[in-house]
Design an enzyme around this catalytic site. Structure first.
Site, PDB file in Angstrom:
ATOM      1  N   ASP A   1      -0.091   2.192   8.482  1.00 54.35           N
ATOM      2  CA  ASP A   1      -0.628   1.384   9.593  1.00 54.35           C
ATOM      3  C   ASP A   1       0.158   1.495  10.910  1.00 54.35           C
ATOM      4  O   ASP A   1      -0.377   1.174  11.964  1.00 54.35           O
ATOM      5  CB  ASP A   1      -0.676  -0.100   9.188  1.00 54.35           C
ATOM      6  CG  ASP A   1      -1.604  -0.352   8.012  1.00 54.35           C
ATOM      7  OD1 ASP A   1      -2.482   0.496   7.757  1.00 54.35           O
ATOM      8  OD2 ASP A   1      -1.442  -1.381   7.326  1.00 54.35           O
TER       9      ASP A   1
ATOM     10  N   ARG B   1      -5.262  -2.112   9.213  1.00 55.50           N
ATOM     11  CA  ARG B   1      -5.169  -3.576   9.146  1.00 55.50           C
ATOM     12  C   ARG B   1      -5.388  -4.162  10.553  1.00 55.50           C
ATOM     13  O   ARG B   1      -6.394  -3.831  11.153  1.00 55.50           O
ATOM     14  CB  ARG B   1      -3.815  -3.997   8.566  1.00 55.50           C
ATOM     15  CG  ARG B   1      -3.870  -5.263   7.737  1.00 55.50           C
ATOM     16  CD  ARG B   1      -2.491  -5.543   7.173  1.00 55.50           C
ATOM     17  NE  ARG B   1      -2.231  -4.766   5.991  1.00 55.50           N
ATOM     18  CZ  ARG B   1      -2.589  -5.133   4.764  1.00 55.50           C
ATOM     19  NH1 ARG B   1      -3.201  -6.270   4.580  1.00 55.50           N
ATOM     20  NH2 ARG B   1      -2.314  -4.376   3.729  1.00 55.50           N
TER      21      ARG B   1
ATOM     22  N   ARG C   1       1.072  -5.275  -5.002  1.00 53.26           N
ATOM     23  CA  ARG C   1       1.314  -6.395  -4.090  1.00 53.26           C
ATOM     24  C   ARG C   1       1.519  -7.603  -5.005  1.00 53.26           C
ATOM     25  O   ARG C   1       0.565  -8.122  -5.565  1.00 53.26           O
ATOM     26  CB  ARG C   1       0.105  -6.618  -3.183  1.00 53.26           C
ATOM     27  CG  ARG C   1      -0.260  -5.405  -2.329  1.00 53.26           C
ATOM     28  CD  ARG C   1      -1.343  -5.763  -1.330  1.00 53.26           C
ATOM     29  NE  ARG C   1      -2.085  -4.593  -0.855  1.00 53.26           N
ATOM     30  CZ  ARG C   1      -1.685  -3.794   0.128  1.00 53.26           C
ATOM     31  NH1 ARG C   1      -0.547  -4.004   0.733  1.00 53.26           N
ATOM     32  NH2 ARG C   1      -2.437  -2.772   0.501  1.00 53.26           N
TER      33      ARG C   1
ATOM     34  N   ASP D   1       5.317  -4.698   6.142  1.00 47.31           N
ATOM     35  CA  ASP D   1       5.918  -5.974   6.552  1.00 47.31           C
ATOM     36  C   ASP D   1       5.972  -7.003   5.414  1.00 47.31           C
ATOM     37  O   ASP D   1       6.948  -7.750   5.294  1.00 47.31           O
ATOM     38  CB  ASP D   1       5.257  -6.548   7.809  1.00 47.31           C
ATOM     39  CG  ASP D   1       3.778  -6.838   7.626  1.00 47.31           C
ATOM     40  OD1 ASP D   1       3.181  -6.322   6.652  1.00 47.31           O
ATOM     41  OD2 ASP D   1       3.217  -7.588   8.448  1.00 47.31           O
TER      42      ASP D   1
ATOM     43  N   GLY E   1       0.836  -1.209   0.000  1.00 46.34           N
ATOM     44  CA  GLY E   1       0.000   0.000   0.000  1.00 46.34           C
ATOM     45  C   GLY E   1       0.861   1.245   0.000  1.00 46.34           C
ATOM     46  O   GLY E   1       1.860   1.311   0.719  1.00 46.34           O
TER      47      GLY E   1
ATOM     48  N   THR F   1       4.243   2.668   5.436  1.00 47.19           N
ATOM     49  CA  THR F   1       2.855   2.201   5.579  1.00 47.19           C
ATOM     50  C   THR F   1       2.131   3.124   6.553  1.00 47.19           C
ATOM     51  O   THR F   1       2.715   3.556   7.555  1.00 47.19           O
ATOM     52  CB  THR F   1       2.780   0.752   6.105  1.00 47.19           C
ATOM     53  OG1 THR F   1       1.427   0.486   6.514  1.00 47.19           O
ATOM     54  CG2 THR F   1       3.686   0.474   7.281  1.00 47.19           C
TER      55      THR F   1
ATOM     56  N   ASP G   1       2.373  -0.497  12.003  1.00 50.81           N
ATOM     57  CA  ASP G   1       2.243  -1.834  12.592  1.00 50.81           C
ATOM     58  C   ASP G   1       3.570  -2.586  12.673  1.00 50.81           C
ATOM     59  O   ASP G   1       3.575  -3.798  12.828  1.00 50.81           O
ATOM     60  CB  ASP G   1       1.230  -2.659  11.777  1.00 50.81           C
ATOM     61  CG  ASP G   1       1.596  -2.764  10.307  1.00 50.81           C
ATOM     62  OD1 ASP G   1       2.527  -2.064   9.865  1.00 50.81           O
ATOM     63  OD2 ASP G   1       0.944  -3.550   9.591  1.00 50.81           O
TER      64      ASP G   1
HETATM   65  O1  F6P Z   1      -1.551  -1.453   4.689  1.00 49.80           O
HETATM   66  C1  F6P Z   1      -2.112  -0.246   4.316  1.00 49.80           C
HETATM   67  C2  F6P Z   1      -3.591  -0.403   4.076  1.00 49.80           C
HETATM   68  O2  F6P Z   1      -4.125   0.852   3.681  1.00 49.80           O
HETATM   69  C3  F6P Z   1      -4.402  -0.973   5.247  1.00 49.80           C
HETATM   70  O3  F6P Z   1      -4.654  -0.002   6.237  1.00 49.80           O
HETATM   71  C4  F6P Z   1      -5.622  -1.479   4.549  1.00 49.80           C
HETATM   72  O4  F6P Z   1      -6.249  -2.499   5.281  1.00 49.80           O
HETATM   73  C5  F6P Z   1      -5.050  -2.011   3.264  1.00 49.80           C
HETATM   74  O5  F6P Z   1      -3.833  -1.330   3.036  1.00 49.80           O
HETATM   75  C6  F6P Z   1      -5.914  -1.862   2.040  1.00 49.80           C
HETATM   76  O6  F6P Z   1      -5.279  -2.510   1.001  1.00 49.80           O
HETATM   77  P1  F6P Z   1      -5.622  -2.372  -0.539  1.00 49.80           P
HETATM   78  O7  F6P Z   1      -4.921  -1.161  -1.058  1.00 49.80           O
HETATM   79  O8  F6P Z   1      -5.078  -3.625  -1.137  1.00 49.80           O
HETATM   80  O9  F6P Z   1      -7.109  -2.244  -0.645  1.00 49.80           O
END
Ligand code: F6P
Length: 319
Positions: free
Chosen positions: A127, A171, A72, A103, A11, A125, A129
């Site tokens: 998050d 997350r 990803r 991570d 992300g 990120t 986390d």
């Molecule tokens: O890891 C960053 C994040 O924005 C999280 O907070 C969220 O759950 C996820 O990515 C959303 O992912 P995507 O961009 O694949 O919808």
């Protein structure tokens, strides 16, 4: 170290561009060529990259997102994908790599390190986390975006005398919800790290109403569940008007705060400095005013400490 590569993965997060700019400029300043790998590990597998010069990173320090693009990549997790990535690095004569991501991206960096590629990770990120670092790049901007939204939602909630559940990202980590709740004066914070039952939430709302509060703000971390489900649970117990706001992707974009620009710039420069000094297989972290490198494998296995004091304080201040 004559030529290094940089990629952003997972992300996106505000401040990634500041880090890319720092890597490119700090590298060029020290006579190192920098290749910008496009769309994360996918670009590495597909040999999709461009040589970065000084002007390729002009006017990006203030922009959210990542100018390199991100993905990803599932293919990178396979043996065939890894093999192609290693071939690209060899073919392009890249001697070191900087991976900016969370991570999942760091697990990729760990694998490349094990394959003998000097790799440095920068925690990008929203998050927050990752246990080894106090802050990740993008967290501060996302927090401020949430605070801005809380202010706006509070205005209308107050006019209509409503409660509002605001669902935020993160997350499995409750940091965005917790610190936004504390800084935004929320009545209740619901996060994965602490169990709170619906009766308690109802009690806080009704107590506030009894002493004349015109609204209540509940911040819900996405890791706990959906705002709409929580609304139904509360409505089954007390008869009040509740609205839900799922903040979603506005938390991931926008101009990075000063903090994230400084963090990105410092971490980017540190990553190149470490590679120049033949130190690798590290991830960059921050604590207090320090920027440091930590072994990837150690960092990935650390458990994040929950800020119980911040949680308690949020509860006390919302009486
Ligand atoms: O890891 C960053 C994040 O924005 C999280 O907070 C969220 O759950 C996820 O990515 C959303 O992912 P995507 O961009 O694949 O919808």
């Amino acid at each position: 170290m004559r030529r290094i590569g940089v990629l952003t993965s997972g992300g996106d997060a505000p401040g990634m561009n500041a880090a890319i700019r720092a890597i490119v400029r700090y590298g060029i300043y020290h006579n190192i060529e920098v290749m910008g790998i496009l769309r994360g590990y996918k670009g590495l597998i597909e040999n999709d990259m461009k040589a970065m010069d000084l002007s390729s990173v002009a006017d990006i320090i203030h922009r959210g997102g990542t100018v390199l693009g991100t993905e990803r990549s599932e293919e990178f997790k396979t043996e065939a994908g890894l093999k192609k990535a290693l071939q690209t690095l060899k073919y392009r004569d890249i001697h070191g790599l900087v991976v900016i991501g969370g991570d999942g991206s760091f697990r990729g960096a760990e694998v490349l390190s094990q394959e003998g590629i000097p790799t440095i990770g920068i925690p990008g990120t929203i998050d927050n986390d990752l246990a080894y670092t106090e802050y990740t790049l993008g967290f501060n901007t996302a927090l401020n975006t949430i605070l801005d939204a809380i202010g706006k939602i509070r205005d209308t909630s107050s006019s209509h005398e409503r409660s509002n559940i605001i669902e935020v990202m993160g997350r499995d980590c409750g940091d965005l919800a917790l610190y936004a709740g504390l800084a935004g004066g929320a009545e209740v914070v619901v996060i994965p790290e602490e169990t709170v039952n619906t009766d308690e939430i109802c009690e806080v709302i009704m107590r506030g109403k009894a002493r004349g509060k015109k609204h209540s703000i509940i911040i819900l971390a996405e890791g706990v569940g959906s705002a709409f489900d929580l609304k139904d649970e509360i409505k089954s117990k007390i008869d009040i008007e509740i609205r839900c706001t799922v903040l979603g992707y506005i938390q991931r974009g926008g101009t990075p705060t000063a903090y994230d620009r400084l963090l990105g710039s410092r971490m980017g420069a540190k990553a190149v400095e470490l590679l120049m000094n033949n130190q690798a297989n590290l991830v960059i972290g921050t604590r207090g005013s320090k920027i440091f490198g930590q072994k990837i494998n150690e960092a990935l296995r650390m458990e994040k400490e929950f800020d119980i004091e911040a949680y308690r304080l949020t509860k006390i201040l919302s009486i």
